[in-house]
Scaffold this motif. Structure first.
Motif, mmCIF file in Angstrom:
data_model
loop_
_atom_site.group_PDB
_atom_site.id
_atom_site.type_symbol
_atom_site.label_atom_id
_atom_site.label_comp_id
_atom_site.label_asym_id
_atom_site.label_seq_id
_atom_site.Cartn_x
_atom_site.Cartn_y
_atom_site.Cartn_z
ATOM 1 N N PHE A 103 0.827 -1.222 0.082
ATOM 2 C CA PHE A 103 -0.176 0.031 -0.023
ATOM 3 C C PHE A 103 0.857 1.364 0.055
ATOM 4 N N ASN A 104 2.107 1.277 -0.129
ATOM 5 C CA ASN A 104 3.046 2.499 -0.076
ATOM 6 C C ASN A 104 2.524 3.101 -1.358
ATOM 7 N N PRO A 105 2.488 4.552 -1.385
ATOM 8 C CA PRO A 105 1.978 5.396 -2.290
ATOM 9 C C PRO A 105 2.992 5.618 -3.518
ATOM 10 N N GLY A 106 4.223 5.429 -2.960
ATOM 11 C CA GLY A 106 5.262 5.626 -3.741
ATOM 12 C C GLY A 106 5.424 4.360 -4.857
ATOM 13 N N LEU A 107 4.825 3.638 -4.500
ATOM 14 C CA LEU A 107 4.784 2.092 -5.455
ATOM 15 C C LEU A 107 3.337 2.271 -6.208
ATOM 16 N N LEU A 108 2.490 2.728 -5.737
ATOM 17 C CA LEU A 108 1.109 2.832 -6.144
ATOM 18 C C LEU A 108 1.057 3.819 -7.331
ATOM 19 N N PHE A 109 1.637 5.097 -7.043
ATOM 20 C CA PHE A 109 1.397 6.309 -7.710
ATOM 21 C C PHE A 109 1.908 5.937 -9.355
ATOM 22 N N PRO A 110 3.219 5.409 -9.547
ATOM 23 C CA PRO A 110 3.589 4.875 -10.995
ATOM 24 C C PRO A 110 2.587 4.134 -11.685
ATOM 25 N N LEU A 111 1.685 3.472 -10.758
ATOM 26 C CA LEU A 111 0.824 2.560 -11.508
ATOM 27 C C LEU A 111 -0.554 3.354 -12.024
ATOM 28 N N LYS A 112 -0.753 4.622 -11.914
ATOM 29 C CA LYS A 112 -1.593 5.672 -11.942
ATOM 30 C C LYS A 112 -1.676 5.400 -13.814
ATOM 31 N N GLN A 113 -0.686 6.022 -14.437
ATOM 32 C CA GLN A 113 -0.676 6.176 -15.996
ATOM 33 C C GLN A 113 -1.405 5.056 -16.602
ATOM 34 N N PRO A 114 -0.634 3.845 -16.573
ATOM 35 C CA PRO A 114 -1.392 2.774 -17.164
ATOM 36 C C PRO A 114 -2.719 2.511 -16.770
ATOM 37 N N LEU A 115 -3.236 2.610 -15.455
ATOM 38 C CA LEU A 115 -4.387 2.591 -14.986
ATOM 39 C C LEU A 115 -5.351 3.476 -15.640
ATOM 40 N N LEU A 116 -4.975 4.746 -15.857
ATOM 41 C CA LEU A 116 -5.827 5.708 -16.701
ATOM 42 C C LEU A 116 -6.184 5.244 -18.213
ATOM 43 N N GLY A 117 -5.178 4.666 -18.600
ATOM 44 C CA GLY A 117 -5.598 4.121 -20.035
ATOM 45 C C GLY A 117 -6.450 3.090 -20.214
ATOM 46 N N TRP A 118 -6.955 2.397 -19.120
ATOM 47 C CA TRP A 118 -7.953 1.301 -19.343
ATOM 48 C C TRP A 118 -9.222 1.711 -18.849
ATOM 49 N N LEU A 119 -9.464 3.030 -18.081
ATOM 50 C CA LEU A 119 -10.650 3.417 -17.735
ATOM 51 C C LEU A 119 -11.521 4.401 -18.713
ATOM 52 N N SER A 120 -12.856 4.597 -18.506
ATOM 53 C CA SER A 120 -13.374 5.538 -19.401
ATOM 54 C C SER A 120 -13.384 6.855 -18.794
ATOM 55 N N SER A 121 -13.786 7.748 -19.637
ATOM 56 C CA SER A 121 -13.659 9.341 -19.288
ATOM 57 C C SER A 121 -13.872 9.554 -17.888
ATOM 58 N N PRO A 122 -15.158 9.426 -17.442
ATOM 59 C CA PRO A 122 -15.447 9.899 -15.730
ATOM 60 C C PRO A 122 -14.568 9.433 -14.902
ATOM 61 N N ALA A 123 -14.143 7.918 -15.009
ATOM 62 C CA ALA A 123 -13.602 7.486 -14.012
ATOM 63 C C ALA A 123 -12.001 7.725 -14.222
ATOM 64 N N GLN A 124 -11.505 8.259 -15.289
ATOM 65 C CA GLN A 124 -10.174 8.833 -15.381
ATOM 66 C C GLN A 124 -10.053 10.086 -14.727
ATOM 67 N N VAL A 125 -10.999 10.801 -14.774
ATOM 68 C CA VAL A 125 -11.165 11.910 -13.917
ATOM 69 C C VAL A 125 -10.821 11.855 -12.395
ATOM 70 N N VAL A 126 -11.838 10.916 -12.052
ATOM 71 C CA VAL A 126 -11.938 10.445 -10.416
ATOM 72 C C VAL A 126 -10.432 9.779 -10.026
ATOM 73 N N VAL A 127 -9.834 9.119 -10.816
ATOM 74 C CA VAL A 127 -8.773 8.481 -10.442
ATOM 75 C C VAL A 127 -7.523 9.421 -10.697
ATOM 76 N N GLY A 128 -7.603 10.069 -11.966
ATOM 77 C CA GLY A 128 -6.178 10.840 -12.260
ATOM 78 C C GLY A 128 -5.967 12.043 -11.324
ATOM 79 N N GLY A 129 -7.234 12.506 -11.005
ATOM 80 C CA GLY A 129 -7.429 13.746 -10.407
ATOM 81 C C GLY A 129 -7.144 13.820 -8.847
ATOM 82 N N GLY A 130 -7.338 12.395 -8.314
ATOM 83 C CA GLY A 130 -7.452 12.523 -6.801
ATOM 84 C C GLY A 130 -6.811 11.043 -6.447
ATOM 85 N N PHE A 131 -6.224 10.641 -7.276
ATOM 86 C CA PHE A 131 -5.441 9.061 -6.935
ATOM 87 C C PHE A 131 -4.470 9.287 -5.698
#
Length: 125
Positions: free
Chosen positions: A75-103
């Protein structure tokens, strides 16, 4: 956490610069570019020590050399934060805003809660 505070503290300079530009009748980003570049520089400078301490913390926890259970390292944010960009590519537009803006912020809060709750008080001397 200090680096996190310094970088987010620089947002005030960006907001003030944009406000001053608007007061002068200029586009908001006309004066904010210097503050944005300063914020980017702060991010780049702090990334190295944050990455080093993230890896050190993760290694110590996984090696059992801390008072925390090994699963806390996941659960270390330093490890989870780099996973944000690949995760955003899989999500639809509203979910991208939620995850990308406040992850990062909720992730940090979750990590700190788990970090403190995961300590075994019997092991602490």
């Amino acid at each position: 956490m200090i680096a996190y505070g310094v970088i987010h503290g620089a947002f005030v300079a960006i907001a003030v610069a944009a406000q001053n530009a608007a007061a002068l009748g200029l586009p908001a980003d006309a004066l904010a570019q210097t503050a944005i570049r300063s914020n980017d520089l702060l991010r780049n400078v702090t990334m190295v020590p944050v990455a080093v301490f993230t890896l050190l913390f993760t290694w110590l926890v996984l090696a059992g050399m801390s008072h925390y259970p090994r699963w806390v390292a996941l659960f270390n944010p330093g490890l989870l934060f780099p996973l944000k960009q690949p995760l955003l590519g899989w999500l639809s537009s509203p979910a991208q805003v939620v995850v990308g803006g406040g992850f990062f912020e909720p992730d940090s809060a979750d990590f700190l809660s788990i970090f403190y709750a995961g300590a075994d008080p019997k092991k602490v001397e």
